[in-house]
Design a protein around this motif. Structure first.
Motif, PDB file in Angstrom:
ATOM      1  N   PHE A 110     -57.536  13.116  25.542  1.00  0.00           N
ATOM      2  CA  PHE A 110     -58.090  13.359  26.868  1.00  0.00           C
ATOM      3  C   PHE A 110     -58.666  14.769  27.053  1.00  0.00           C
ATOM      4  CE2 PHE A 110     -55.323   9.737  27.553  1.00  0.00           C
ATOM      5  CZ  PHE A 110     -56.075   8.949  28.424  1.00  0.00           C
ATOM      6  N   ILE A 111     -58.175  15.720  26.284  1.00  0.00           N
ATOM      7  CA  ILE A 111     -58.683  17.085  26.411  1.00  0.00           C
ATOM      8  C   ILE A 111     -59.603  17.448  25.248  1.00  0.00           C
ATOM      9  CG2 ILE A 111     -58.002  19.531  26.564  1.00  0.00           C
ATOM     10  CD1 ILE A 111     -55.465  18.692  27.905  1.00  0.00           C
ATOM     11  N   GLY A 112     -59.360  16.843  24.107  1.00  0.00           N
ATOM     12  CA  GLY A 112     -60.181  17.122  22.934  1.00  0.00           C
ATOM     13  C   GLY A 112     -61.678  16.948  23.145  1.00  0.00           C
ATOM     14  N   PRO A 113     -62.133  15.881  23.844  1.00  0.00           N
ATOM     15  CA  PRO A 113     -63.583  15.705  24.041  1.00  0.00           C
ATOM     16  C   PRO A 113     -64.262  16.872  24.746  1.00  0.00           C
ATOM     17  CG  PRO A 113     -62.437  13.664  24.524  1.00  0.00           C
ATOM     18  CD  PRO A 113     -61.375  14.693  24.297  1.00  0.00           C
ATOM     19  N   LEU A 114     -63.497  17.649  25.521  1.00  0.00           N
ATOM     20  CA  LEU A 114     -64.099  18.794  26.210  1.00  0.00           C
ATOM     21  C   LEU A 114     -64.565  19.870  25.240  1.00  0.00           C
ATOM     22  CD1 LEU A 114     -61.492  19.188  29.125  1.00  0.00           C
ATOM     23  CD2 LEU A 114     -63.686  17.980  29.177  1.00  0.00           C
ATOM     24  N   PHE A 115     -64.013  19.867  24.032  1.00  0.00           N
ATOM     25  CA  PHE A 115     -64.353  20.888  23.035  1.00  0.00           C
ATOM     26  C   PHE A 115     -65.228  20.333  21.919  1.00  0.00           C
ATOM     27  CE2 PHE A 115     -60.253  21.876  24.947  1.00  0.00           C
ATOM     28  CZ  PHE A 115     -60.446  23.181  25.372  1.00  0.00           C
ATOM     29  N   MET A 116     -65.662  19.084  22.067  1.00  0.00           N
ATOM     30  CA  MET A 116     -66.495  18.463  21.033  1.00  0.00           C
ATOM     31  C   MET A 116     -67.966  18.779  21.250  1.00  0.00           C
ATOM     32  SD  MET A 116     -64.563  16.830  18.862  1.00  0.00           S
ATOM     33  CE  MET A 116     -65.756  15.726  18.105  1.00  0.00           C
ATOM     34  N   SER A 117     -68.692  18.928  20.155  1.00  0.00           N
ATOM     35  CA  SER A 117     -70.136  19.173  20.232  1.00  0.00           C
ATOM     36  C   SER A 117     -70.904  17.884  20.461  1.00  0.00           C
ATOM     37  CB  SER A 117     -70.614  19.846  18.943  1.00  0.00           C
ATOM     38  OG  SER A 117     -69.930  21.067  18.715  1.00  0.00           O
ATOM     39  N   TYR A 118     -70.296  16.756  20.127  1.00  0.00           N
ATOM     40  CA  TYR A 118     -70.965  15.460  20.242  1.00  0.00           C
ATOM     41  C   TYR A 118     -70.156  14.544  21.153  1.00  0.00           C
ATOM     42  CZ  TYR A 118     -73.651  16.997  16.186  1.00  0.00           C
ATOM     43  OH  TYR A 118     -74.460  17.699  15.330  1.00  0.00           O
ATOM     44  N   VAL A 135     -47.326  13.216  22.883  1.00  0.00           N
ATOM     45  CA  VAL A 135     -47.970  14.210  23.749  1.00  0.00           C
ATOM     46  C   VAL A 135     -49.180  14.814  23.049  1.00  0.00           C
ATOM     47  CG1 VAL A 135     -47.683  16.477  24.826  1.00  0.00           C
ATOM     48  CG2 VAL A 135     -45.909  14.740  25.085  1.00  0.00           C
ATOM     49  N   LEU A 136     -49.053  15.090  21.765  1.00  0.00           N
ATOM     50  CA  LEU A 136     -50.177  15.651  21.004  1.00  0.00           C
ATOM     51  C   LEU A 136     -51.356  14.685  20.972  1.00  0.00           C
ATOM     52  CD1 LEU A 136     -51.264  17.937  19.224  1.00  0.00           C
ATOM     53  CD2 LEU A 136     -50.205  16.784  17.252  1.00  0.00           C
ATOM     54  N   LEU A 137     -51.068  13.400  20.751  1.00  0.00           N
ATOM     55  CA  LEU A 137     -52.139  12.398  20.735  1.00  0.00           C
ATOM     56  C   LEU A 137     -52.820  12.281  22.094  1.00  0.00           C
ATOM     57  CD1 LEU A 137     -50.465   9.567  18.613  1.00  0.00           C
ATOM     58  CD2 LEU A 137     -52.362  11.050  17.925  1.00  0.00           C
ATOM     59  N   VAL A 138     -52.023  12.328  23.165  1.00  0.00           N
ATOM     60  CA  VAL A 138     -52.595  12.254  24.519  1.00  0.00           C
ATOM     61  C   VAL A 138     -53.486  13.459  24.788  1.00  0.00           C
ATOM     62  CG1 VAL A 138     -52.036  12.312  26.972  1.00  0.00           C
ATOM     63  CG2 VAL A 138     -50.726  10.832  25.441  1.00  0.00           C
ATOM     64  N   LEU A 139     -53.032  14.646  24.406  1.00  0.00           N
ATOM     65  CA  LEU A 139     -53.831  15.852  24.623  1.00  0.00           C
ATOM     66  C   LEU A 139     -55.131  15.805  23.829  1.00  0.00           C
ATOM     67  CD1 LEU A 139     -51.057  18.618  24.569  1.00  0.00           C
ATOM     68  CD2 LEU A 139     -52.285  17.722  26.554  1.00  0.00           C
ATOM     69  N   ILE A 140     -55.046  15.375  22.587  1.00  0.00           N
ATOM     70  CA  ILE A 140     -56.256  15.278  21.759  1.00  0.00           C
ATOM     71  C   ILE A 140     -57.228  14.269  22.353  1.00  0.00           C
ATOM     72  CG2 ILE A 140     -57.133  14.549  19.512  1.00  0.00           C
ATOM     73  CD1 ILE A 140     -54.607  15.710  18.268  1.00  0.00           C
ATOM     74  N   LEU A 170     -65.558   9.266  18.800  1.00  0.00           N
ATOM     75  CA  LEU A 170     -65.350   7.836  19.064  1.00  0.00           C
ATOM     76  C   LEU A 170     -63.863   7.493  18.995  1.00  0.00           C
ATOM     77  CD1 LEU A 170     -66.936   5.216  19.606  1.00  0.00           C
ATOM     78  CD2 LEU A 170     -66.957   4.833  17.138  1.00  0.00           C
ATOM     79  N   LEU A 171     -63.152   8.133  18.071  1.00  0.00           N
ATOM     80  CA  LEU A 171     -61.721   7.897  17.941  1.00  0.00           C
ATOM     81  C   LEU A 171     -60.969   8.384  19.177  1.00  0.00           C
ATOM     82  CD1 LEU A 171     -59.395   6.968  16.125  1.00  0.00           C
ATOM     83  CD2 LEU A 171     -59.395   9.243  15.087  1.00  0.00           C
ATOM     84  N   MET A 172     -61.364   9.528  19.709  1.00  0.00           N
ATOM     85  CA  MET A 172     -60.744  10.035  20.934  1.00  0.00           C
ATOM     86  C   MET A 172     -60.982   9.085  22.097  1.00  0.00           C
ATOM     87  SD  MET A 172     -61.658  14.087  20.768  1.00  0.00           S
ATOM     88  CE  MET A 172     -61.020  15.156  19.468  1.00  0.00           C
ATOM     89  N   ARG A 173     -62.214   8.584  22.211  1.00  0.00           N
ATOM     90  CA  ARG A 173     -62.526   7.651  23.295  1.00  0.00           C
ATOM     91  C   ARG A 173     -61.723   6.359  23.161  1.00  0.00           C
ATOM     92  NH1 ARG A 173     -64.713   8.220  28.365  1.00  0.00           N
ATOM     93  NH2 ARG A 173     -65.794   6.323  29.012  1.00  0.00           N
ATOM     94  N   GLY A 174     -61.628   5.831  21.959  1.00  0.00           N
ATOM     95  CA  GLY A 174     -60.853   4.620  21.747  1.00  0.00           C
ATOM     96  C   GLY A 174     -59.377   4.805  22.049  1.00  0.00           C
TER      97      GLY A 174
END
Length: 306
Positions: A57-65, A50-55, A96-100
């Motif tokens: 799919f939701i993590g990119p919303l908080f990324m500067s790049y 669940v943590l990996l899924v959240l990071i 890039l890791l989140m996208r992959g």
């Protein structure tokens, strides 16, 4: 004193009877859920997944790049601005890791669903109808199982678009045979049970018997095999992409990220170990969840009680 002594066993018997009554009052689904929730390793794996899924799919919303932003310098070291540094072309490695991870999880989900559906249909139909139908269907399964699946999948993906959806469909088409064999074996056993004979006597058709009576009674093994297919798909996709015969740019996946950065294993190890560890975590988490589901569905298990 004797009254107190005699009351103690009676109270214990009442508590035991109450416990048995509560156990009987619970439905099969509740018992399975309680067993699964008490499986510590499986629950820890659920938390990790669940943590990996959240990071992812939701993590990119908080990324500067963004994952395709190349405005940063090449091969920047990990810092507060780029937690995992940047790649050769200046992409933020964490983005890039989140996208992959997104693509790899979607591929695994599609493979699990499609391969399970095909395997369950093939296996249940063959096991119930038997005779010539079973012979033909299972010989098709045996033939496909001896085919070098990874090599054929690589050829098909290379010859087609190489998109992540193509990789998912091709892997699914080569991942259902073992599920079909397991489902056939269970169907052969269940088709001799009284509830199937009762359904026949009431005039139920063959599709009704298979999909309303047999398949629901195999939900435990089906669920476990679906999770194992999911874990296998993550590794298979990573292997194909690593040798350049899987997901093709502009799509990406964890295997593609590893393939693009494995040459930096010595000089910039964070670029390799990041996606590699995510692949390992996803595969282990899904496998442990499958173990927990197997223990929960199997009534002979005694390690995790309801």
């Amino acid at each position: 004193m004797s009254t107190l002594i005699n009351a103690a066993p009676e109270e214990g018997a009442v508590n035991e009877s109450r416990h048995e009554f509560d156990a009987k009052a619970r439905t099969q689904g509740q018992i399975v859920l309680r067993r699964f929730l008490r499986h510590k390793l499986a629950m820890a794996s659920v938390g990790v997944l669940v943590l990996l899924v959240l990071i992812a799919f939701i993590g990119p919303l908080f990324m500067s790049y963004s994952y395709d932003d190349t405005s940063s310098g090449p091969y920047l070291r990990p810092s507060g601005e780029h937690l995992l540094g940047t790649t050769q072309v200046g992409k933020d490695m964490l983005a890039l890791l989140m996208r992959g991870t997104q693509y790899s999880l979607q591929i695994a989900l599609i493979v699990a669903v499609v391969s399970t559906l095909i395997g369950v249909v093939f296996g249940s139909v063959a096991g119930y109808l038997r005779g010539a139908t079973e012979t033909v269907l299972m010989r098709v399964v045996d033939l496909l199982m001896i085919v070098p699946q990874i090599a054929v999948a690589a050829i098909l993906v290379k010859g087609l678009s190489g998109s992540w959806t193509t990789v998912a469909i091709v892997l699914a088409l080569f991942g259902w045979m073992s599920i079909a064999r397991i489902t056939r074996g269970e169907t052969l056993s269940l088709s001799q049970r009284e509830f199937v004979e009762a359904a026949r006597a009431l005039g139920a058709s063959t599709p009704q018997i298979i999909f309303r009576h047999l398949v629901p009674n195999m939900i435990g093994s089906i669920t476990v095999n679906a999770t194992l297919s999911c874990a296998t798909a993550v590794l298979a996709e990573a292997a194909l992409s690593f040798i350049g015969l899987g997901v093709q740019l502009p799509d990406t996946s964890l295997g593609v990220v590893v393939q693009e950065n494995y040459t930096q294993l010595i000089t910039r190890p964070w670029l390799f170990w990041g996606p590699f560890l995510v692949i390992v975590l996803i595969s282990l988490a899904i496998n442990f969840i499958g173990d927990g589901l197997r223990d929960a569905f199997d009534p002979r298990q005694t390690k995790v009680r309801a």
